[in-house]
Design a protein around this motif. Structure first.
Motif, short mmCIF file in Angstrom:
data_model
loop_
_atom_site.label_atom_id
_atom_site.label_comp_id
_atom_site.label_asym_id
_atom_site.label_seq_id
_atom_site.Cartn_x
_atom_site.Cartn_y
_atom_site.Cartn_z
N VAL A 29 -47.85 88.12 62.44
CA VAL A 29 -46.60 87.43 62.74
C VAL A 29 -45.46 88.41 62.49
O VAL A 29 -45.34 88.97 61.38
N ILE A 30 -44.63 88.64 63.50
CA ILE A 30 -43.49 89.54 63.38
C ILE A 30 -42.21 88.70 63.36
O ILE A 30 -41.95 87.93 64.28
N LEU A 56 -43.86 80.16 53.61
CA LEU A 56 -44.73 80.28 54.78
C LEU A 56 -45.35 81.67 54.88
O LEU A 56 -46.55 81.81 55.16
N VAL A 57 -44.56 82.71 54.64
CA VAL A 57 -45.09 84.07 54.67
C VAL A 57 -46.21 84.22 53.65
O VAL A 57 -47.26 84.83 53.92
N LYS A 58 -46.03 83.65 52.48
CA LYS A 58 -47.07 83.75 51.44
C LYS A 58 -48.33 82.98 51.85
O LYS A 58 -49.46 83.47 51.64
N GLN A 59 -48.14 81.81 52.44
CA GLN A 59 -49.31 81.02 52.85
C GLN A 59 -50.06 81.70 53.99
O GLN A 59 -51.30 81.68 54.02
N LEU A 60 -49.33 82.29 54.93
CA LEU A 60 -50.00 83.03 56.00
C LEU A 60 -50.81 84.19 55.44
O LEU A 60 -51.94 84.46 55.88
N SER A 61 -50.25 84.89 54.46
CA SER A 61 -50.96 86.01 53.84
C SER A 61 -52.24 85.52 53.18
O SER A 61 -53.27 86.22 53.20
N GLU A 62 -52.20 84.34 52.59
CA GLU A 62 -53.40 83.79 51.95
C GLU A 62 -54.42 83.29 52.97
O GLU A 62 -55.54 82.95 52.61
#
Length: 655
Positions: A29-30, A56-62
């Motif tokens: 995701v950019i 959201l960025v943290k959840q996507l990383s997880e």
């Protein structure tokens, strides 16, 4: 009637499976920053964070989904703000400057070795979204109003990655990318690498390592004189010889003891001058040769590096280390994840760059037998090593004086090892010739590019080749005897190569990840062969699960080979290959894959492999016709239900 209903149901499922569009998973995701990731404009009135986006960025990383940034802003100002929000370290390859966004996005996708369909770009500006689509066809590009839907979207489901292993891998890739991009050529890269050597003159405690170097190395063994342990001891005690071991380290790690030389001080000639191919193209042999004052050296071909009268200025010498201290090569750090590599030994340089990534790397590469290199890394060789009976192997071993062959030819631990990651460099299949044993029909893959062994016209040059390397027993008589016992087949066909890959995938337990390394730029005149073989690898990867590709066609160096005329890559390229390989490997801190795979799953995987092989074989000629027939039959059966109109309204590609 029941049969007709069942047939209709089956055909409907086949038809609808064909019609339904495939959902491309999002792997990257950019984010735009201003009015997308946060409210406001950073360079003007300031910004207001959006806590939901940070989370959201943290959840996507997880979920194993990577995040990046493309924003028209001042880099340091944006970085400082993101650090303040505690989210900066979650982004990889951020592109924060005033350049066109479409090009920046394309560069990020290339750096991440991904495809546009697997990328989502978020921006509040319509022209930026269109620019992204222009430079990156099939990219998913959305306004910020798509953000609340992301976690529930099927394409962003990802996989559980609570340890952020995927992010860690990309951080390592980013670090190595940054280390490379500042240099215009391989020489600049070498000068920046901080290469240091140490010489060890007290050798008594290292005679096993000396013996190993003399016996096993070939590419950088300039004299190719092999000694047994008693002869090594006599050499160490010889008052007329000045001998030393060579240790090397650089900014990327400690190579350990990688070289040995022995100088006859009376004749001022080098009796032994040998180095591990782990340091190929570092310039170490040239540096040592210059340090010794360019003594006489009778070079026995082939060697991967030529020597001249120059002195490398990118290497420094350190004080002699304590000989009682074990080298890094002798005491490897304990690793968590076992990995097996099969392929040419020059890839050891690539494996070196993985030494601190948490892998215990076992290697099956070409080796030296009676001064002649043996290359047992062909796919055919691996299959025979697993499938042939002991009696069949003994039958081949009983044939005397087979060139490039010995009793270790079939040695492999591909099945017995606990390695859950099998890495195979496949280029041997692209150029190595096959020979069939007339009595047993067993095929041997032999040699490299030395010439066809069964052609009498090649025998004089082959005899000269063997004699130069100290293997006089492989004379004309041996080649004639080989020609009586074996028939030349030639290169493996692309179709057989594909079948071999499928067989290997079936033989190797389903839980083990198979990682394949294809071939880069081919030698002149072999472009079509390499292109077809690489396409076969692509097809195999597409049709098989738990199988990944390290695609050397993605190498970004304009010059990937060394400048000494050899076929080996330069150092920057080996580092880049390591980065590509690292992308396919898990973070070593994760728990390894469970080996408790039920026999049913193994059987199911074998059935799937056979199905995919058959499908691939039929695909180009028959498969589309079968699909078309299924559709037409379904139309006929379901005409009364009105399904025909529905299907005909779809864009069905196979017509």
């Amino acid at each position: 009637m029941n049969y007709r209903k069942r047939l209709k149901k089956l055909l409907l499922s086949l038809t609808m499976e064909t019609l339904l569009p495939r959902v491309e998973s999002i792997k990257l995701v950019i984010w735009d920053l201003d009015e997308t990731f946060w409210h406001g404009t950073l360079s003007e009135e300031g910004v207001i964070p959006i806590p939901e986006n940070i989370e959201l960025v943290k959840q996507l990383s997880e979920r194993g989904i990577i995040n990046s940034i493309v924003s028209k802003n001042n880099f340091e100002t944006a970085k400082e703000k993101l650090q303040e929000l505690g989210i900066w370290d979650y982004f990889v390859f951020p592109a924060i400057d005033w350049s066109p966004k479409g090009i920046l996005i394309r560069n990020i996708i290339e750096n991440c070795q991904l495809r546009s369909p697997n990328v989502l770009f978020l921006d509040d500006n319509h022209s930026n979204l269109e620019e992204a689509r222009f430079y990156n066809p099939k990219i998913k590009a959305h306004f910020p109003d798509f953000i609340p839907q992301m976690l529930a979207n099927e394409a962003l489901a990802g996989k559980v990655d609570s340890n952020l292993s995927r992010l860690k891998q990309y951080k390592i890739l980013e670090k190595k990318h940054d280390a490379k991009k500042s240099f215009n050529d391989n020489l600049d890269f070498l000068k920046s690498s901080g290469i240091e050597i140490e010489l060890i003159h007290k050798l008594e405690s290292h005679k096993d390592r000396i013996h190993e170097l003399l016996q096993r190395t070939n590419q950088l063994n300039f004299t190719k004189i092999r000694l047994d342990l008693d002869e090594v001891q006599a050499l160490i005690n010889s008052p007329m010889h000045k001998s030393a071991l060579v240790k090397v380290k650089d900014n990327f790690g400690d190579y350990g003891i990688i070289g040995f030389y022995s100088l006859d001080s009376i004749k001022n000639s080098l009796d032994h001058f040998v180095f591990s191919c782990r340091i190929l193209n570092l310039g170490i042999p040239q540096f040592i040769y210059a340090k010794l004052g360019f003594p006489d050296l009778k070079v026995v071909p082939d060697v991967a590096e030529e020597l001249d009268r120059s002195t490398p200025d990118w290497i420094d010498e350190r004080n002699v280390s304590d000989p009682s201290m074990p080298s890094a090569a002798q005491t490897p750090a304990k690793k968590e994840l076992p990995l097996l590599f099969r392929g040419p030994c020059d890839y050891k340089q690539t494996l070196f760059y993985l030494q601190n990534s948490g892998f215990d790397i076992m290697q099956e590469t070409n080796y030296v037998t009676e001064n002649i290199p043996s290359y047992p890394t062909h796919t055919n060789t691996l299959i025979d090593a697993i499938r042939l009976t002991t009696a069949q192997k003994k039958r081949i071993l009983a044939v005397k004086d087979i060139p490039f062959f010995d009793k270790h030819y079939y040695d492999t631990s591909a099945l017995e090892t606990n390695a859950e990651y099998i890495v195979m460099a496949l280029e041997t299949d692209y150029h190595q010739h096959l020979y069939r044993h007339k009595d047993s029909d067993i095929k041997l893959a032999l040699g490299k590019r030395e010439g066809v062994l069964t052609e009498a016209a090649n025998h004089p040059s082959l005899v000269h080749y063997f004699k130069e390397r100290g293997a006089a027993h492989l004379g004309t008589k041996a080649l004639v005897n080989f020609s009586i016992n074996f028939t030349h087949i030639g290169l493996i066909s692309p179709e057989e190569f594909y079948q071999n890959l499928c067989t290997i995938r079936t033989l190797i337990p389903a839980y083990k990840k198979l990682i394949l390394i294809n071939a880069p730029t081919p030698p002149p005149g072999h472009e079509q062969r390499y292109e077809i073989m690489n396409q076969m690898v692509d097809d195999f990867i597409e049709n098989n699960e738990n199988t990944q590709l390290v695609d050397l066609r993605k190498l970004t160096n304009t010059t990937i080979f060394s400048d000494n005329g050899s076929k080996n890559f330069n150092r920057k390229t080996y580092l880049e290959i390591a980065s590509l390989l690292l992308e396919q490997l898990p973070d070593a801190s994760n728990e390894s894959v469970s080996k408790n795979i039920s026999p049913f799953l193994v059987f199911k995987n074998e059935i799937r492999m056979r199905y995919l092989v058959t499908k691939s074989f039929l695909r180009k000629n028959v498969w589309m016709k079968i699909k078309r027939f299924n559709l037409l039959l379904a139309l006929e059966l379901y005409l009364e239900d009105g399904l025909a109109e529905i299907i005909l309204s779809c864009k069905f590609i196979i017509f």
